[in-house]
Design a protein around this motif. Sequence first.
Motif, PDB file in Angstrom:
ATOM      1  N   LEU A   1       0.831  -1.204   0.000  1.00 38.23           N
ATOM      2  CA  LEU A   1       0.000   0.000   0.000  1.00 38.23           C
ATOM      3  C   LEU A   1       0.867   1.256   0.000  1.00 38.23           C
ATOM      4  O   LEU A   1       0.562   2.240  -0.689  1.00 38.23           O
ATOM      5  N   GLU A   2       1.948   1.226   0.752  1.00 38.24           N
ATOM      6  CA  GLU A   2       2.866   2.367   0.812  1.00 38.24           C
ATOM      7  C   GLU A   2       3.498   2.615  -0.556  1.00 38.24           C
ATOM      8  O   GLU A   2       3.585   3.762  -1.017  1.00 38.24           O
ATOM      9  N   LYS A   3       3.922   1.555  -1.228  1.00 38.87           N
ATOM     10  CA  LYS A   3       4.520   1.689  -2.561  1.00 38.87           C
ATOM     11  C   LYS A   3       3.519   2.220  -3.577  1.00 38.87           C
ATOM     12  O   LYS A   3       3.851   3.063  -4.406  1.00 38.87           O
ATOM     13  N   VAL A   4       2.291   1.731  -3.501  1.00 37.07           N
ATOM     14  CA  VAL A   4       1.245   2.216  -4.405  1.00 37.07           C
ATOM     15  C   VAL A   4       0.999   3.698  -4.149  1.00 37.07           C
ATOM     16  O   VAL A   4       0.893   4.495  -5.081  1.00 37.07           O
ATOM     17  N   GLY A   5       0.914   4.079  -2.886  1.00 39.24           N
ATOM     18  CA  GLY A   5       0.717   5.488  -2.539  1.00 39.24           C
ATOM     19  C   GLY A   5       1.837   6.360  -3.060  1.00 39.24           C
ATOM     20  O   GLY A   5       1.601   7.458  -3.587  1.00 39.24           O
TER      21      GLY A   5
ATOM     22  N   GLU B   1       3.739   5.778  -5.656  1.00 40.92           N
ATOM     23  CA  GLU B   1       3.627   5.846  -7.116  1.00 40.92           C
ATOM     24  C   GLU B   1       2.503   6.798  -7.539  1.00 40.92           C
ATOM     25  O   GLU B   1       2.678   7.596  -8.470  1.00 40.92           O
ATOM     26  N   VAL B   2       1.371   6.734  -6.857  1.00 42.72           N
ATOM     27  CA  VAL B   2       0.270   7.653  -7.162  1.00 42.72           C
ATOM     28  C   VAL B   2       0.715   9.087  -6.911  1.00 42.72           C
ATOM     29  O   VAL B   2       0.462   9.985  -7.719  1.00 42.72           O
ATOM     30  N   ASP B   3       1.392   9.305  -5.807  1.00 48.62           N
ATOM     31  CA  ASP B   3       1.882  10.644  -5.463  1.00 48.62           C
ATOM     32  C   ASP B   3       2.833  11.162  -6.534  1.00 48.62           C
ATOM     33  O   ASP B   3       2.728  12.307  -6.982  1.00 48.62           O
ATOM     34  N   LYS B   4       3.721  10.281  -6.985  1.00 48.31           N
ATOM     35  CA  LYS B   4       4.685  10.661  -8.024  1.00 48.31           C
ATOM     36  C   LYS B   4       3.975  11.007  -9.337  1.00 48.31           C
ATOM     37  O   LYS B   4       4.261  12.025  -9.963  1.00 48.31           O
ATOM     38  N   ARG B   5       3.026  10.162  -9.725  1.00 47.17           N
ATOM     39  CA  ARG B   5       2.336  10.358 -11.009  1.00 47.17           C
ATOM     40  C   ARG B   5       1.406  11.569 -11.017  1.00 47.17           C
ATOM     41  O   ARG B   5       1.045  12.052 -12.084  1.00 47.17           O
ATOM     42  N   THR B   6       1.001  12.030  -9.838  1.00 48.51           N
ATOM     43  CA  THR B   6       0.154  13.215  -9.764  1.00 48.51           C
ATOM     44  C   THR B   6       0.967  14.470  -9.481  1.00 48.51           C
ATOM     45  O   THR B   6       0.413  15.522  -9.178  1.00 48.51           O
TER      46      THR B   6
ATOM     47  N   TYR C   1      -1.256  16.009  -4.559  1.00 51.08           N
ATOM     48  CA  TYR C   1      -2.241  15.483  -3.616  1.00 51.08           C
ATOM     49  C   TYR C   1      -1.588  14.644  -2.510  1.00 51.08           C
ATOM     50  O   TYR C   1      -2.180  13.694  -2.013  1.00 51.08           O
ATOM     51  N   SER C   2      -0.382  15.005  -2.131  1.00 53.81           N
ATOM     52  CA  SER C   2       0.387  14.209  -1.169  1.00 53.81           C
ATOM     53  C   SER C   2      -0.367  13.940   0.125  1.00 53.81           C
ATOM     54  O   SER C   2      -0.402  12.802   0.604  1.00 53.81           O
ATOM     55  N   SER C   3      -0.971  14.958   0.702  1.00 57.56           N
ATOM     56  CA  SER C   3      -1.644  14.749   1.987  1.00 57.56           C
ATOM     57  C   SER C   3      -2.854  13.828   1.832  1.00 57.56           C
ATOM     58  O   SER C   3      -3.101  12.976   2.690  1.00 57.56           O
ATOM     59  N   GLN C   4      -3.585  13.957   0.713  1.00 54.37           N
ATOM     60  CA  GLN C   4      -4.734  13.086   0.493  1.00 54.37           C
ATOM     61  C   GLN C   4      -4.292  11.643   0.243  1.00 54.37           C
ATOM     62  O   GLN C   4      -4.909  10.707   0.740  1.00 54.37           O
ATOM     63  N   VAL C   5      -3.223  11.475  -0.520  1.00 53.38           N
ATOM     64  CA  VAL C   5      -2.702  10.133  -0.792  1.00 53.38           C
ATOM     65  C   VAL C   5      -2.233   9.492   0.508  1.00 53.38           C
ATOM     66  O   VAL C   5      -2.555   8.336   0.792  1.00 53.38           O
TER      67      VAL C   5
END
Length: 59
Positions: free
Chosen positions: A22-26, A28-33, A37-41
């Motif tokens: 879950l941490e790795k997915v978060g 990656e999502v943070d990087k791609r956005t 949206y870091s705090s929301q991720v």
Amino acid sequence: MSFLDKAKDFVDKHDKQVDQALEKVGDEVDKRTGHKYSSQVDRGVDEAQKRTGDGDTRV
């Protein structure tokens, strides 16, 4: 045993690995956005980790 029951059983038995994933997915999502949206991720990852296994192992 249904697929959902098997998935829950797996998550319960492998909480640390699930939290790491879950941490790795978060991350990656943070990087791609573009980190917009870091705090929301982070909040989403934290909530997901609390709902898996025995709780949040915070790796």
